[in-house]
Write a protein that holds these residues in place. Structure first.
Motif, PDB file in Angstrom:
ATOM      1  N   PHE A   1       8.262 -19.049  -5.907  1.00  0.00           N
ATOM      2  CA  PHE A   1       7.703 -17.817  -5.353  1.00  0.00           C
ATOM      3  C   PHE A   1       6.847 -17.038  -6.350  1.00  0.00           C
ATOM      4  O   PHE A   1       6.135 -16.121  -5.971  1.00  0.00           O
ATOM      5  N   GLN A   2       6.923 -17.361  -7.617  1.00  0.00           N
ATOM      6  CA  GLN A   2       6.303 -16.540  -8.652  1.00  0.00           C
ATOM      7  C   GLN A   2       4.794 -16.357  -8.478  1.00  0.00           C
ATOM      8  O   GLN A   2       4.281 -15.266  -8.675  1.00  0.00           O
ATOM      9  N   GLU A   3       4.084 -17.396  -8.108  1.00  0.00           N
ATOM     10  CA  GLU A   3       2.629 -17.294  -8.005  1.00  0.00           C
ATOM     11  C   GLU A   3       2.150 -16.582  -6.752  1.00  0.00           C
ATOM     12  O   GLU A   3       1.010 -16.166  -6.670  1.00  0.00           O
ATOM     13  N   ARG A   4       3.002 -16.457  -5.757  1.00  0.00           N
ATOM     14  CA  ARG A   4       2.572 -15.826  -4.507  1.00  0.00           C
ATOM     15  C   ARG A   4       3.213 -14.463  -4.273  1.00  0.00           C
ATOM     16  O   ARG A   4       3.043 -13.880  -3.215  1.00  0.00           O
ATOM     17  N   TRP A   5       3.946 -13.943  -5.263  1.00  0.00           N
ATOM     18  CA  TRP A   5       4.573 -12.632  -5.130  1.00  0.00           C
ATOM     19  C   TRP A   5       3.993 -11.684  -6.163  1.00  0.00           C
ATOM     20  O   TRP A   5       4.032 -11.955  -7.368  1.00  0.00           O
ATOM     21  N   ILE A   6       3.455 -10.558  -5.693  1.00  0.00           N
ATOM     22  CA  ILE A   6       2.908  -9.539  -6.583  1.00  0.00           C
ATOM     23  C   ILE A   6       3.696  -8.259  -6.361  1.00  0.00           C
ATOM     24  O   ILE A   6       3.680  -7.698  -5.259  1.00  0.00           O
ATOM     25  N   PHE A   7       4.379  -7.837  -7.399  1.00  0.00           N
ATOM     26  CA  PHE A   7       5.191  -6.614  -7.324  1.00  0.00           C
ATOM     27  C   PHE A   7       4.455  -5.482  -8.032  1.00  0.00           C
ATOM     28  O   PHE A   7       3.939  -5.664  -9.134  1.00  0.00           O
ATOM     29  N   THR A   8       4.441  -4.318  -7.390  1.00  0.00           N
ATOM     30  CA  THR A   8       3.848  -3.122  -7.986  1.00  0.00           C
ATOM     31  C   THR A   8       4.884  -2.022  -8.028  1.00  0.00           C
ATOM     32  O   THR A   8       5.436  -1.652  -6.990  1.00  0.00           O
ATOM     33  N   LEU A   9       5.142  -1.525  -9.227  1.00  0.00           N
ATOM     34  CA  LEU A   9       6.067  -0.411  -9.398  1.00  0.00           C
ATOM     35  C   LEU A   9       5.295   0.875  -9.147  1.00  0.00           C
ATOM     36  O   LEU A   9       4.267   1.127  -9.778  1.00  0.00           O
ATOM     37  N   GLY A  10       5.772   1.658  -8.206  1.00  0.00           N
ATOM     38  CA  GLY A  10       5.111   2.925  -7.909  1.00  0.00           C
ATOM     39  C   GLY A  10       5.293   3.313  -6.457  1.00  0.00           C
ATOM     40  O   GLY A  10       5.720   2.508  -5.626  1.00  0.00           O
ATOM     41  N   ASP A  11       4.965   4.538  -6.166  1.00  0.00           N
ATOM     42  CA  ASP A  11       5.061   5.055  -4.812  1.00  0.00           C
ATOM     43  C   ASP A  11       3.783   4.682  -4.069  1.00  0.00           C
ATOM     44  O   ASP A  11       2.690   5.069  -4.463  1.00  0.00           O
ATOM     45  N   TYR A  12       3.928   3.929  -2.990  1.00  0.00           N
ATOM     46  CA  TYR A  12       2.740   3.466  -2.266  1.00  0.00           C
ATOM     47  C   TYR A  12       1.899   4.636  -1.758  1.00  0.00           C
ATOM     48  O   TYR A  12       0.683   4.518  -1.642  1.00  0.00           O
ATOM     49  N   ARG A  13       2.522   5.788  -1.476  1.00  0.00           N
ATOM     50  CA  ARG A  13       1.755   6.948  -0.998  1.00  0.00           C
ATOM     51  C   ARG A  13       0.769   7.422  -2.057  1.00  0.00           C
ATOM     52  O   ARG A  13      -0.379   7.754  -1.753  1.00  0.00           O
ATOM     53  N   ASP A  14       1.212   7.443  -3.306  1.00  0.00           N
ATOM     54  CA  ASP A  14       0.311   7.830  -4.400  1.00  0.00           C
ATOM     55  C   ASP A  14      -0.819   6.816  -4.557  1.00  0.00           C
ATOM     56  O   ASP A  14      -1.969   7.185  -4.813  1.00  0.00           O
ATOM     57  N   LEU A  15      -0.477   5.538  -4.419  1.00  0.00           N
ATOM     58  CA  LEU A  15      -1.485   4.483  -4.530  1.00  0.00           C
ATOM     59  C   LEU A  15      -2.507   4.569  -3.393  1.00  0.00           C
ATOM     60  O   LEU A  15      -3.690   4.308  -3.591  1.00  0.00           O
ATOM     61  N   LEU A  16      -2.042   4.950  -2.206  1.00  0.00           N
ATOM     62  CA  LEU A  16      -2.958   5.141  -1.078  1.00  0.00           C
ATOM     63  C   LEU A  16      -3.911   6.301  -1.339  1.00  0.00           C
ATOM     64  O   LEU A  16      -5.117   6.176  -1.139  1.00  0.00           O
ATOM     65  N   LYS A  17      -3.340   7.417  -1.793  1.00  0.00           N
ATOM     66  CA  LYS A  17      -4.150   8.613  -2.056  1.00  0.00           C
ATOM     67  C   LYS A  17      -5.214   8.347  -3.116  1.00  0.00           C
ATOM     68  O   LYS A  17      -6.334   8.823  -3.010  1.00  0.00           O
ATOM     69  N   SER A  18      -4.849   7.574  -4.137  1.00  0.00           N
ATOM     70  CA  SER A  18      -5.791   7.304  -5.232  1.00  0.00           C
ATOM     71  C   SER A  18      -6.824   6.236  -4.871  1.00  0.00           C
ATOM     72  O   SER A  18      -7.782   6.034  -5.598  1.00  0.00           O
TER      73      SER A  18
END
Length: 192
Positions: A161-178
């Motif tokens: 699964f390593q090559e097809r899984w991308i994890f992002t630490l953070g609040d998705y709402r902040d990422l959307l706003k930015s």
């Protein structure tokens, strides 16, 4: 959801499951565990071309569709279930029932999305099932998981699964706003 204006809403409840069809080639799937088990049918528009979602949204075709899905994907589920049961024993963290995650798996197998969004993987139970479905589908689809903590990193050790899984630490709402996160890039959205 910010940045998304669903054209069609098709809903069915399997412990409260809601799906949004965006257009003929993309859809969002919001799956929220709850204690409800009623069915709700919301008519689809003519542009709705995701037959599995339409069939699962109607009480008249729901059971036949579930039966067909289990006949088609049941052996895959049976072979993966023991691995996940061991994983559950190690993590002490399996909130989804087998039926809910199996439905998620079968919908992913049937629809074959390429870019899957997952909000709140926690320790990764549903993440494993999503990745197993994507792996069965093809060699290129990817799961993008977003969470405010990184507990899933400790339990996502399967090398396939390593090559097809991308994890992002953070609040998705902040990422959307930015603007760092654009929901229109995903063709399947899972919110646990």
């Amino acid at each position: 959801m910010h940045g998304v204006s669903p054209k069609v809403v098709v809903a069915f409840l399997i412990s409260f499951v809601t799906m949004y069809a965006l257009n003929s080639s993309k859809f969002l799937s919001l799956i929220v565990a709850d204690s409800f088990s009623n069915f709700v049918e919301i008519p689809a528009s003519p542009s709705h071309d995701v037959p599995i979602l339409k069939a699962l949204s109607k009480p008249t075709t729901f059971l036949d569709t579930v039966k067909r899905l289990y006949n088609q994907y049941g052996s895959e589920i049976r072979s993966y279930r023991p691995y996940m049961r061991k994983w559950c024993q190690v993590t002490h963290n399996c909130k989804f029932t087998d039926f809910e995650v199996e439905m998620l798996y079968m919908i992913l197998r049937e629809t074959k999305p390429q870019h899957v969004f997952e909000m709140a993987p926690n320790k990764g139970f549903s993440t494993h099932w999503i990745l197993e479905a994507l792996t069965q589908n093809d060699k290129s689809s990817t799961l993008y998981s977003y969470d405010v903590h990184n507990a899933s990193l400790k339990f996502m050790k399967n090398p396939k699964f390593q090559e097809r899984w991308i994890f992002t630490l953070g609040d998705y709402r902040d990422l959307l706003k930015s603007g760092e996160l654009r929901m229109d890039t995903f063709d399947f959205i899972f919110i646990d």
